[in-house]
Design a protein around this motif. Structure first.
Motif, PDB file in Angstrom:
ATOM      1  N   LEU A  10       0.818  -1.210   0.000  1.00 11.55           N
ATOM      2  CA  LEU A  10       0.000   0.000   0.000  1.00 11.55           C
ATOM      3  C   LEU A  10       0.852   1.262   0.000  1.00 11.55           C
ATOM      4  N   GLY A  27       1.378   2.524  -3.310  1.00  7.70           N
ATOM      5  CA  GLY A  27       0.187   2.868  -4.072  1.00  7.70           C
ATOM      6  C   GLY A  27      -0.349   1.684  -4.851  1.00  7.70           C
ATOM      7  N   ILE A  47      -1.846  -2.636  -4.684  1.00  5.02           N
ATOM      8  CA  ILE A  47      -2.784  -3.443  -3.900  1.00  5.02           C
ATOM      9  C   ILE A  47      -2.465  -4.903  -4.147  1.00  5.02           C
ATOM     10  N   VAL A  75      -7.073  -5.491   4.491  1.00  6.98           N
ATOM     11  CA  VAL A  75      -6.896  -4.196   3.819  1.00  6.98           C
ATOM     12  C   VAL A  75      -7.573  -3.104   4.628  1.00  6.98           C
ATOM     13  N   VAL A 106      -5.984   0.423   6.363  1.00  3.01           N
ATOM     14  CA  VAL A 106      -6.516   1.758   6.053  1.00  3.01           C
ATOM     15  C   VAL A 106      -7.109   2.401   7.297  1.00  3.01           C
ATOM     16  N   THR A 148      -2.960   4.041   7.161  1.00  2.00           N
ATOM     17  CA  THR A 148      -2.184   3.934   5.929  1.00  2.00           C
ATOM     18  C   THR A 148      -3.000   4.448   4.752  1.00  2.00           C
ATOM     19  N   SER A 149      -2.367   5.245   3.897  1.00  2.00           N
ATOM     20  CA  SER A 149      -3.061   5.838   2.765  1.00  2.00           C
ATOM     21  C   SER A 149      -3.179   4.861   1.606  1.00  2.00           C
ATOM     22  N   LEU A 150      -4.322   4.834   0.960  1.00  2.00           N
ATOM     23  CA  LEU A 150      -4.512   4.017  -0.237  1.00  2.00           C
ATOM     24  C   LEU A 150      -3.805   4.613  -1.447  1.00  2.00           C
ATOM     25  N   ALA A 208     -11.190   5.949   5.002  1.00  2.00           N
ATOM     26  CA  ALA A 208     -10.753   6.351   3.666  1.00  2.00           C
ATOM     27  C   ALA A 208     -11.104   7.810   3.402  1.00  2.00           C
ATOM     28  N   ASP A 251      -8.605   9.967   5.142  1.00  2.00           N
ATOM     29  CA  ASP A 251      -7.357   9.961   4.376  1.00  2.00           C
ATOM     30  C   ASP A 251      -7.434  10.912   3.185  1.00  2.00           C
TER      31      ASP A 251
END
Length: 409
Positions: free
Chosen positions: A78, A81, A83, A339, A343, A347-349, A395, A398
């Motif tokens: 992640l 950037g 997945i 996942v 998030v 943690t940023s997606l 999300a 974020d």
């Protein structure tokens, strides 16, 4: 002339001011997940006082352990950037390999674990190579791997066989406890290690003439960590058995120090190594990282390898907790929950922002939701709805924080 340590230090009030400034600029860090954890725990405590019992407190660790470990691996991907949708069934396949070698082939536990981890490394290497060298988006590659690995798991287990695990060492990971005295020793080692890291960081900044925190702030941080973890150890060391005369149940679950070690190692890799710095650089701007001489392809492939390897460890923990492996191991909501844990933890997606602790905090939030709502009698459907809402909220935080950061320049 070199400035003194006092001249280089920042008063505690300035540290607080700087922290508030980072919050205003959009750098929320772990604050949302910590607040969510406190709020949810308070709600469930009021609704069901048994939520804070010693037995249920220990259950929270075992319930969220596998998800936390898989989420730790996903952090590496992640941050770029990318997945990895195959992480769930990677854990299932590795758990299946472990079970077959232990039960059907009679291998010793250490050899079976080694092969299981190597399978995880191989899966990550294949996925990473296809994503990086061929250029297919990671979403597509890992979705294909998700389907393929589901089939592989079925093949390994003869299209639906449930394989029981009888090896005492493997079963102990999620079902046995550390002796209370050893638990305090591990606590002392953890606090001492954390204090040493903080002190080393403080000295390094002072010697370089950088503005840093006062010694009082560093001591306060260490004291808070020591106090919180001491309370946790004290609670876990209490008697949890309903019939202590027949069967005593004391000590922290063995899986707790295992997660602590993985957390410390992962944090060290991301924060204190060249590889970790390159992960953040590639996740922030891959082209700029390439122009700076960073081997971007190697970094990306290694991230997928680490993700799958950690998924293999998560599969081992899941197999230990269930005492068996079946075709659903690693399936169902395992991937999405892992996942979501990363998030929710912060943690940023979009890549470039996140820490290893995010996986543990997010997994704790998910475990608290499932555990607390289960105690309140809510159905699985309601749990999914609430968890999904929390994930969407995380999300959204974020996205808003990144927009705020861009506005602040």
């Amino acid at each position: 002339m070199t400035a003194t340590a006092t001249e280089k230090s920042t008063p505690a009030s300035d540290v607080l001011h700087d922290y508030l400034g980072r919050l205003r600029s959009g750098d929320m860090g772990a604050l949302p997940s910590v607040l969510a954890l406190i709020a949810l725990s308070a709600v469930f405590w009021v609704a069901r006082p048994v939520f804070i019992s010693q037995g249920n407190f220990a259950n929270l660790f075992t319930q969220g352990a596998a998800i936390a470990v898989i989420a730790m691996g996903l952090i590496f991907v992640l941050l770029l950037g990318e997945i990895d949708l195959s992480a769930g069934f990677t854990s299932g396949v590795c758990a299946a390999v472990l079970a077959v070698l232990l039960t059907d082939q009679g291998w010793p536990w250490y050899a079976a674990v080694g092969v299981s981890l190597l399978v995880g490394v191989g899966i990550g290497l294949c996925v990473g190579a296809v994503v990086v060298k061929i250029g297919i988006p990671s979403f597509v590659v890992t979705l294909a791997a998700f389907l393929a690995l589901q089939g592989v798991a079925l093949k390994i287990m003869d299209n639906g066989r449930n394989i029981s695990i009888h090896d005492g060492t493997i079963l102990a990971i999620a079902n046995k406890n550390v002796p209370p005295a050893l638990g305090w020793v591990l606590w002392a080692v953890l606090v001492a290690g954390f204090a040493a890291i903080q002190y080393r960081k403080y000295l390094a900044r002072t010697r370089l003439g950088l503005v840093g925190e006062t010694g009082a702030v560093v001591i306060a941080r260490v004291a808070i960590v020591a106090a919180v973890t001491a309370v946790a150890v004290l609670v876990l060391n209490g008697e949890r058995s309903r019939n202590p005369e027949l069967h005593s149940l004391k000590g922290m679950p063995i899986v707790v120090p295992l997660i602590a070690v993985l957390l410390l190692v992962g944090t060290f890799v991301l924060n204190r190594t060249e590889f970790g710095r390159h992960i953040y650089a590639v996740g922030g701007n891959a082209e700029a990282a390439r122009r700076a001489g960073i081997a971007v392809d190697r970094i990306r492939i290694t991230a997928f390898v680490l993700c799958s390897t950690m998924a293999a460890v998560g599969g081992l923990i899941a197999a230990s907790r269930a005492n068996s492996v079946d075709p659903n191991t690693g399936g169902s909501d395992v991937l999405l929950t892992a996942v979501g844990a990363a998030v929710i933890g912060g943690t940023s997606l979009f890549g470039g922002r996140g820490r290893m602790r995010d996986a543990v905090l997010g997994a704790a939030v998910v475990a608290v939701i499932n555990n607390g709502m289960g105690l309140m009698g809510y159905s699985a459907g309601t749990k999914f709805v609430v968890t999904g809402f929390v994930l969407l909220l995380a999300a959204g935080v974020d996205a808003l924080s990144r927009r705020r950061t861009r506005q602040q320049g």
